[in-house]
Structures are given as structure tokens and as C-alpha cells.
Scaffold this motif. Sequence first.
Motif, short mmCIF file in Angstrom:
data_model
loop_
_atom_site.label_atom_id
_atom_site.label_comp_id
_atom_site.label_asym_id
_atom_site.label_seq_id
_atom_site.Cartn_x
_atom_site.Cartn_y
_atom_site.Cartn_z
N ASN A 1 0.67 -1.11 0.02
CA ASN A 1 0.67 0.44 0.17
C ASN A 1 1.17 0.89 -0.31
O ASN A 1 0.27 2.19 0.66
CB ASN A 1 -1.01 0.01 1.47
N ILE A 2 2.05 1.28 -0.74
CA ILE A 2 2.56 1.86 -0.56
C ILE A 2 2.37 3.06 -1.87
O ILE A 2 2.05 3.30 -3.09
CB ILE A 2 4.37 1.80 -0.84
N HIS A 3 2.18 4.84 -1.62
CA HIS A 3 1.76 5.75 -2.65
C HIS A 3 2.37 6.88 -2.95
O HIS A 3 3.36 6.88 -1.95
CB HIS A 3 0.58 6.71 -1.91
N GLY A 4 2.96 7.13 -3.94
CA GLY A 4 3.11 8.08 -4.28
C GLY A 4 4.47 7.84 -5.43
O GLY A 4 4.65 7.06 -6.34
N VAL A 5 5.25 8.51 -5.12
CA VAL A 5 6.61 8.13 -6.71
C VAL A 5 7.85 8.42 -5.80
O VAL A 5 8.48 8.78 -4.66
CB VAL A 5 7.18 10.23 -7.30
N LEU A 6 9.19 7.67 -6.30
CA LEU A 6 10.26 7.26 -5.72
C LEU A 6 11.41 7.97 -5.52
O LEU A 6 11.66 8.73 -6.78
CB LEU A 6 10.87 5.50 -6.36
N PRO A 7 11.72 8.28 -4.74
CA PRO A 7 13.19 9.17 -4.83
C PRO A 7 13.88 8.97 -5.28
O PRO A 7 14.94 8.26 -4.97
CB PRO A 7 13.45 9.59 -2.78
N GLY A 8 15.03 10.02 -5.26
CA GLY A 8 16.10 9.87 -6.70
C GLY A 8 17.47 9.32 -5.06
O GLY A 8 18.04 7.74 -6.04
N GLU A 9 17.63 9.38 -4.17
CA GLU A 9 18.01 9.27 -3.07
C GLU A 9 17.87 7.07 -3.06
O GLU A 9 19.22 6.16 -2.90
CB GLU A 9 18.24 9.27 -1.90
#
Length: 129
Positions: free
Chosen positions: A94-102
Motif C-alpha cells: 500500500n505504498i503511494h507516491g513517487v520514488l525519490p532519487g536517493e
Amino acid sequence: SKMTGNNVDDEIALFQRYALAVFWFQTTDAEIVEESLGMTVENPRDIAWNNADGWMTSKGLCLWYGVTCHPHQSYGVKYDGDFHVAMLNLTSNNIHGVLPGELFTAFLKMTVLDLHQNELAGTLGRELA
């Protein structure tokens, strides 16, 4: 002073811990998720991870849910510490969002990244190519 041995491992572990923290906040903060996915979050529980055991605690990242570290020469695979991440598997969490560059620059020794069956957007870092 020159960085060698354990100092380098400590620096890498700190950057990995930071990258996972950025990933956590970028995918659990309602305002960030709304902005990145163009959706409305009615209730913060709607974007809560199904399993977040250990995340954002003082436990070593090797004990965080979904994180598998390379075996440590002294302690083996499962120990309460920070070491090189080998796998990050958060399937159907249930992970929502954009993956960070890190997430793509911190894990030089990661061999598996499995995030399928979540609500993610954006592009994968070219570091994975």
C-alpha cells in the motif's frame, strides 16, 4: 583524514538510512502523495503502509520490514545494525507516491528492488539501467 574500512561502511549505512527515510516520508505524507500523484487523500490511513515494522525507529535498518542486508562478516544477516542493503522488497504494501532519487543512488550493492503492486508513479533512476 582518509576514510577506510569501517568508516566507509558507516558513511554508506548512514546514506542508506537517509534514503530509506526520504522514501518513507515521500510515500506516507498525505500532502506529498497528493501533489506527486494528483490525488486527494481523504484519510491518512488510506496511504498507510500495510507493514512498516521497524521503519523510522532506532532499530538498525537491517531489521526494517522488507529490507535484507548483505551478511555482515561478524554478525551474519539479521542483526540490529546498519549494513549494505542487498534487497528491498515491499510488494503489495500500500505504498503511494513517487520514488525519490536517493533510492537509486544510495544502494550500490542492492541486487533486488521489488515494489510491484503498489501505487507508484514517476520514472526509475537511470542508475538501475
